[in-house]
Design a protein around this motif. Structure first.
Motif, PDB file in Angstrom:
ATOM      1  N   LEU A 141       0.881  -1.296  -0.033  1.00  0.00           N
ATOM      2  CA  LEU A 141       0.086  -0.042   0.155  1.00  0.00           C
ATOM      3  C   LEU A 141       0.846   1.406   0.001  1.00  0.00           C
ATOM      4  N   GLN A 142       1.945   1.198   0.973  1.00  0.00           N
ATOM      5  CA  GLN A 142       2.797   2.262   0.697  1.00  0.00           C
ATOM      6  C   GLN A 142       3.503   2.521  -0.743  1.00  0.00           C
ATOM      7  N   THR A 143       3.835   1.349  -1.040  1.00  0.00           N
ATOM      8  CA  THR A 143       4.202   1.625  -2.631  1.00  0.00           C
ATOM      9  C   THR A 143       3.451   2.053  -3.485  1.00  0.00           C
ATOM     10  N   ALA A 144       2.048   1.612  -3.468  1.00  0.00           N
ATOM     11  CA  ALA A 144       1.160   2.293  -4.217  1.00  0.00           C
ATOM     12  C   ALA A 144       0.838   3.789  -3.945  1.00  0.00           C
ATOM     13  N   LEU A 145       0.865   4.304  -2.869  1.00  0.00           N
ATOM     14  CA  LEU A 145       0.798   5.601  -2.376  1.00  0.00           C
ATOM     15  C   LEU A 145       1.912   6.430  -2.955  1.00  0.00           C
ATOM     16  N   ASP A 146       3.007   5.792  -2.808  1.00  0.00           N
ATOM     17  CA  ASP A 146       4.432   6.615  -3.409  1.00  0.00           C
ATOM     18  C   ASP A 146       4.040   6.843  -4.791  1.00  0.00           C
ATOM     19  N   HIS A 147       3.714   5.716  -5.477  1.00  0.00           N
ATOM     20  CA  HIS A 147       3.481   5.853  -6.992  1.00  0.00           C
ATOM     21  C   HIS A 147       2.437   7.086  -7.220  1.00  0.00           C
ATOM     22  N   LEU A 148       1.057   7.105  -6.343  1.00  0.00           N
ATOM     23  CA  LEU A 148       0.292   7.883  -6.762  1.00  0.00           C
ATOM     24  C   LEU A 148       1.062   9.487  -6.624  1.00  0.00           C
ATOM     25  N   ALA A 149       1.842   9.371  -5.501  1.00  0.00           N
ATOM     26  CA  ALA A 149       2.579  11.020  -5.378  1.00  0.00           C
ATOM     27  C   ALA A 149       3.336  11.478  -6.341  1.00  0.00           C
ATOM     28  N   SER A 150       4.106  10.226  -6.989  1.00  0.00           N
ATOM     29  CA  SER A 150       5.058  10.277  -8.084  1.00  0.00           C
ATOM     30  C   SER A 150       4.328  10.860  -9.262  1.00  0.00           C
ATOM     31  N   GLN A 151       3.021  10.443  -9.349  1.00  0.00           N
ATOM     32  CA  GLN A 151       2.265  10.747 -10.556  1.00  0.00           C
ATOM     33  C   GLN A 151       1.492  12.045 -10.440  1.00  0.00           C
ATOM     34  N   ASN A 152       1.695  12.751  -9.280  1.00  0.00           N
ATOM     35  CA  ASN A 152       0.928  13.940  -8.691  1.00  0.00           C
ATOM     36  C   ASN A 152      -0.398  13.634  -8.282  1.00  0.00           C
ATOM     37  N   PHE A 153      -0.843  12.617  -8.178  1.00  0.00           N
ATOM     38  CA  PHE A 153      -2.289  12.127  -7.730  1.00  0.00           C
ATOM     39  C   PHE A 153      -2.579  12.546  -6.208  1.00  0.00           C
ATOM     40  N   MET A 154      -1.373  12.896  -5.387  1.00  0.00           N
ATOM     41  CA  MET A 154      -1.554  12.971  -4.120  1.00  0.00           C
ATOM     42  C   MET A 154      -1.147  14.536  -3.683  1.00  0.00           C
ATOM     43  N   LYS A 155      -1.852  15.249  -3.151  1.00  0.00           N
ATOM     44  CA  LYS A 155      -1.457  16.657  -3.024  1.00  0.00           C
ATOM     45  C   LYS A 155      -0.265  16.869  -1.855  1.00  0.00           C
ATOM     46  N   SER A 156       0.277  17.874  -2.090  1.00  0.00           N
ATOM     47  CA  SER A 156       1.391  18.212  -1.178  1.00  0.00           C
ATOM     48  C   SER A 156       0.823  18.375   0.270  1.00  0.00           C
ATOM     49  N   GLY A 157       1.372  17.594   1.079  1.00  0.00           N
ATOM     50  CA  GLY A 157       0.902  17.551   2.538  1.00  0.00           C
ATOM     51  C   GLY A 157       0.355  16.489   3.089  1.00  0.00           C
ATOM     52  N   GLN A 158      -0.305  15.542   1.991  1.00  0.00           N
ATOM     53  CA  GLN A 158      -1.150  14.473   2.504  1.00  0.00           C
ATOM     54  C   GLN A 158      -0.456  13.467   3.105  1.00  0.00           C
ATOM     55  N   LYS A 159       0.553  13.089   2.612  1.00  0.00           N
ATOM     56  CA  LYS A 159       1.381  11.883   3.047  1.00  0.00           C
ATOM     57  C   LYS A 159       1.738  12.121   4.648  1.00  0.00           C
ATOM     58  N   GLU A 160       2.210  13.435   4.968  1.00  0.00           N
ATOM     59  CA  GLU A 160       2.564  13.671   6.207  1.00  0.00           C
ATOM     60  C   GLU A 160       1.759  13.890   7.376  1.00  0.00           C
ATOM     61  N   LEU A 161       0.567  13.554   7.106  1.00  0.00           N
ATOM     62  CA  LEU A 161      -0.453  13.624   8.063  1.00  0.00           C
ATOM     63  C   LEU A 161      -0.776  12.157   8.729  1.00  0.00           C
ATOM     64  N   VAL A 162      -0.102  11.196   8.211  1.00  0.00           N
ATOM     65  CA  VAL A 162      -0.019   9.767   8.643  1.00  0.00           C
ATOM     66  C   VAL A 162       1.307   9.439   9.164  1.00  0.00           C
ATOM     67  N   ALA A 163       1.331   8.926  10.508  1.00  0.00           N
ATOM     68  CA  ALA A 163       2.633   8.408  10.901  1.00  0.00           C
ATOM     69  C   ALA A 163       2.592   6.943  10.733  1.00  0.00           C
ATOM     70  N   TRP A 164       3.592   6.480   9.704  1.00  0.00           N
ATOM     71  CA  TRP A 164       3.594   5.168   9.531  1.00  0.00           C
ATOM     72  C   TRP A 164       4.691   4.588  10.567  1.00  0.00           C
ATOM     73  N   CYS A 165       4.221   3.450  11.130  1.00  0.00           N
ATOM     74  CA  CYS A 165       5.251   3.107  12.363  1.00  0.00           C
ATOM     75  C   CYS A 165       5.338   1.523  12.402  1.00  0.00           C
ATOM     76  N   SER A 166       6.591   1.008  12.642  1.00  0.00           N
ATOM     77  CA  SER A 166       6.536  -0.351  12.601  1.00  0.00           C
ATOM     78  C   SER A 166       6.768  -0.922  13.918  1.00  0.00           C
TER      79      SER A 166
END
Length: 178
Positions: A141-166
């Motif tokens: 899912l993270q890879t898919a989201l990164d792909h969407l961001a690289s294609q400019n389908f995600m807006k600036s600031g969206q990814k930073e609203l979620v903390a991905w924790c291991s």
């Protein structure tokens, strides 16, 4: 503080996921916080509530009437809100919670996660969101989201609203109200 946990209610998932849910619930209680969740006692949903209660947390469930038997309503809940449908359930959980932790799950968990994430981006709420994924279930899912961001389908600031924790400690830290 009340923390909502979105997670799987599916049977036959790995024991490591059930243990994760229990330990996240336990960690919530150890912080002196309470749990808001979908009100079911099956699978990870049940384990997160058991874990929360094991460390003294109140457990506040929200379950739609039609799912009381499917998800097996947790009779041990401190309080159970019975609502009419899934949309009402999600709105009630959002209203009751001060923060959100997302654990591994399927399409229902993803729907809840994306709705709460979009709501934060649109400033309908400012509550922290953490994904706790120690086994990498959400890696694709993270890879898919990164792909969407690289294609400019995600807006600036969206990814930073979620903390991905291991791990659990980082997820707990990520949802602390500062």
């Amino acid at each position: 503080m009340r923390v909502s946990v979105f997670c799987s209610s599916a049977p036959d998932i790995p024991n490591t996921s059930l243990e994760l849910a229990f330990n996240v619930g336990k960690a919530i209680g150890e912080q002196g916080w309470d749990l808001v969740w979908g009100g079911g006692k099956a699978s990870m949903m049940g384990e997160v509530a058991k874990g929360a209660r094991s460390s003294g947390a109140a457990t506040i469930g929200v379950i739609p009437e039609p799912l009381k038997k499917v998800e097996f309503e947790d009779a041990q809940a401190s309080h159970m809100h019975v609502v009419t449908n899934m949309r009402t359930r999600k709105a009630k959980i959002e209203d009751l919670a001060d923060a959100f932790i997302i654990l591994p799950g399927g399409i229902g968990t993803l729907e809840e996660f994306f709705e709460i994430w979009v709501g934060r981006y649109l400033k309908f709420h400012g509550k922290p969101i953490a994904v706790c994924d120690p086994t990498g279930v959400y890696g694709p899912l993270q890879t898919a989201l990164d792909h969407l961001a690289s294609q400019n389908f995600m807006k600036s600031g969206q990814k930073e609203l979620v903390a991905w924790c291991s791990d659990i400690p980082s997820a707990i830290e990520a949802v602390k109200i500062k």
